[in-house]
Scaffold this motif. Structure first.
Motif, short mmCIF file in Angstrom:
data_model
loop_
_atom_site.label_atom_id
_atom_site.label_comp_id
_atom_site.label_asym_id
_atom_site.label_seq_id
_atom_site.Cartn_x
_atom_site.Cartn_y
_atom_site.Cartn_z
N HIS A 25 13.37 -32.60 -24.57
CA HIS A 25 12.76 -31.64 -23.65
C HIS A 25 12.65 -32.23 -22.25
CE1 HIS A 25 10.09 -28.66 -21.94
NE2 HIS A 25 9.20 -29.60 -21.68
N ALA A 26 12.21 -33.48 -22.16
CA ALA A 26 12.05 -34.12 -20.85
C ALA A 26 13.40 -34.32 -20.17
CB ALA A 26 11.34 -35.47 -21.01
N LEU A 27 14.43 -34.66 -20.94
CA LEU A 27 15.76 -34.86 -20.37
C LEU A 27 16.36 -33.57 -19.83
CD1 LEU A 27 17.25 -37.33 -23.00
CD2 LEU A 27 16.93 -37.82 -20.55
N SER A 28 15.93 -32.45 -20.39
CA SER A 28 16.44 -31.16 -19.93
C SER A 28 15.74 -30.69 -18.66
CB SER A 28 16.29 -30.10 -21.02
OG SER A 28 14.91 -29.81 -21.26
N HIS A 29 14.69 -31.44 -18.28
CA HIS A 29 13.93 -31.04 -17.09
C HIS A 29 14.47 -31.75 -15.86
CE1 HIS A 29 10.44 -29.68 -14.81
NE2 HIS A 29 10.46 -30.87 -14.24
N VAL A 30 14.78 -31.01 -14.83
CA VAL A 30 15.25 -31.58 -13.57
C VAL A 30 14.06 -31.75 -12.65
CG1 VAL A 30 16.73 -31.27 -11.56
CG2 VAL A 30 17.50 -30.48 -13.81
N GLY A 31 13.86 -32.95 -12.17
CA GLY A 31 12.75 -33.17 -11.25
C GLY A 31 12.32 -34.62 -11.22
N ASN A 32 12.11 -35.14 -10.03
CA ASN A 32 11.60 -36.50 -9.83
C ASN A 32 10.07 -36.42 -9.74
OD1 ASN A 32 10.69 -38.95 -8.54
ND2 ASN A 32 12.81 -39.32 -7.93
N PRO A 33 9.34 -37.21 -10.53
CA PRO A 33 7.87 -37.11 -10.51
C PRO A 33 7.25 -37.34 -9.13
CG PRO A 33 8.59 -38.37 -12.41
CD PRO A 33 9.81 -38.17 -11.55
N SER A 34 8.01 -37.94 -8.22
CA SER A 34 7.49 -38.18 -6.87
C SER A 34 7.78 -37.04 -5.91
CB SER A 34 8.08 -39.49 -6.32
OG SER A 34 7.67 -40.60 -7.08
N SER A 35 8.57 -36.07 -6.32
CA SER A 35 8.89 -34.94 -5.45
C SER A 35 7.73 -33.95 -5.41
CB SER A 35 10.15 -34.22 -5.94
OG SER A 35 11.28 -35.09 -5.90
N VAL A 36 7.55 -33.31 -4.26
CA VAL A 36 6.40 -32.42 -4.10
C VAL A 36 6.71 -30.97 -4.45
CG1 VAL A 36 5.35 -33.89 -2.35
CG2 VAL A 36 6.92 -32.07 -1.64
#
Length: 370
Positions: A25-36
């Motif tokens: 599930h996490a791998l299918s998510h696009v997004g950097n945790p530091s992005s706003v």
């Protein structure tokens, strides 16, 4: 009967199916945790949920948890990130601690591998230098648990900080970092049925730490670099899995009854150990040959630590415990886990018995020939 019996959980535990699902599930998510933006915020939410899960494992606030690439990096950060003048360790520490610095002072242990409280007291008494003490929670080879409560009391009485490599202990026994009073601990996901390549250093509030990786500001500037989101999520999922270690201990104890009947010596059996581990030997049976013979029989065990570039080396742990070389050179470790069964124990004992009988037959043959 299984074709393969895996009994090396202390090296790495098989991953839980639920962990694979969470990581997928996490791998299918696009997004950097530091992005706003929204995707970044959603990634951050997944990561912080995992941080809370890991924090609950050792009963600490979530902001004490610093994610790392594993237990080794966590140990290195603890031993090198705290501003002290000297570092004391026990003689039975994991290589991740033993090789973290070149200036370690080593404390002796007794015949069971338990650190000498008298030696610790003596080393700290009358020395005003800022000191960090690092004592493993449970030894990865013998499974012997150290008296952390007493160790913490001695350290704090003399103004020393105390770190524990809790990689083998946390998740296998009740473990409460705050109740024990530890200043820092190291954790690793893949010892608990999580993924390899992720761990954590847990640091109490108010303790200053200098990062080893100084770029990017991640992990509250304690560890630069984009976080391993899927691994962190898998770590959180792994600690949520329920383990019946009373059942695992029963399997371990049953195994030890049977191998002792064959003449095996079990190291550390008279003191408290984690419930899944047995380290034992029958003199005259070389460790490496046993591991290979059991491998051919379909049983996966080890000769101790798995962090020695794939080679079987003499155990510094057994040497520190005063075990003679002939016996130490015959030691193997069985470590059980969440998917171990009585069938596994029976399979191992059958294979091990055949090895013992072959060795004894050769000894008899050589004796008669002489």
């Amino acid at each position: 009967m299984k074709n393969i019996v895996y009994m090396d959980h202390n090296a790495t535990a098989p991953i839980y199916p639920a962990v694979v699902d969470a990581m997928t599930h996490a791998l299918s998510h696009v997004g950097n945790p530091s992005s706003v933006h929204r995707s970044g915020r959603e990634a951050r939410k997944l990561m912080e949920e995992a941080r809370e899960q890991v924090a609950r494992l050792v009963n600490v606030p979530s902001d004490w948890v610093i994610f790392t690439s594993g237990g080794t990096e966590a140990d290195a950060l603890a031993l090198n990130g705290v501003d002290v003048d000297r570092v004391l360790v026990s003689s039975v520490e994991h290589a991740a601690v033993m090789q973290a610095r070149d200036d370690l002072e080593v404390l002796e242990v007794d015949k069971n591998g338990v650190v000498s409280l008298e030696a610790l007291e003596k080393a700290l008494k009358g020395d005003d230098r800022a000191t960090l003490v690092s004592i493993v929670g449970a030894n990865n080879e013998t499974g012997v648990i150290q008296p952390l409560k007493e160790i913490v009391e001695i350290c704090h009485a003399h103004g020393a900080l105390i770190h524990s490599d809790a990689v083998q202990l946390a998740g296998k026994c009740d473990f409460d970092m705050q109740s024990l009073g530890l200043d820092l601990i190291s954790l690793s996901a893949h010892k608990l049925g999580g993924p390899q390549g992720v761990g954590a250093l847990v640091k109490r509030a108010g303790l200053t730490l200098t990062p080893l990786n100084k770029g990017g500001g991640q992990e509250r500037s304690m560890r630069g670099g984009t976080e391993n989101l899927s691994g962190i999520v898998g770590f959180g999922a792994a600690v949520e899995e329920k383990r019946d270690f009373s059942a695992i201990k029963a399997l371990r104890d049953e195994l030890e009854v049977q191998i002792k009947a064959l003449g095996a010596v079990v190291f550390g059996e008279t003191v408290e150990r984690i419930p899944n581990t047995s380290y034992f030997a029958i003199e005259g049976m070389a460790s490496e040959r046993q591991v290979m013979a059991l491998d051919l029989a379909g049983v996966m065990v080890s000769a101790g630590s798995a962090c020695s570039s794939g080679k079987v080396k003499a155990s510094h742990v057994l040497k520190a415990m005063g075990v003679k070389d002939e016996l130490a050179g015959s030691a193997i470790r069985v470590s059980l886990g969440w998917n171990s069964t009585k069938e596994d124990i029976d399979f191992f004992v059958q294979a091990y018995t055949k090895i013992v009988e072959r060795v004894q037959a050769r000894k008899t043959s050589h004796s008669n020939a002489a």
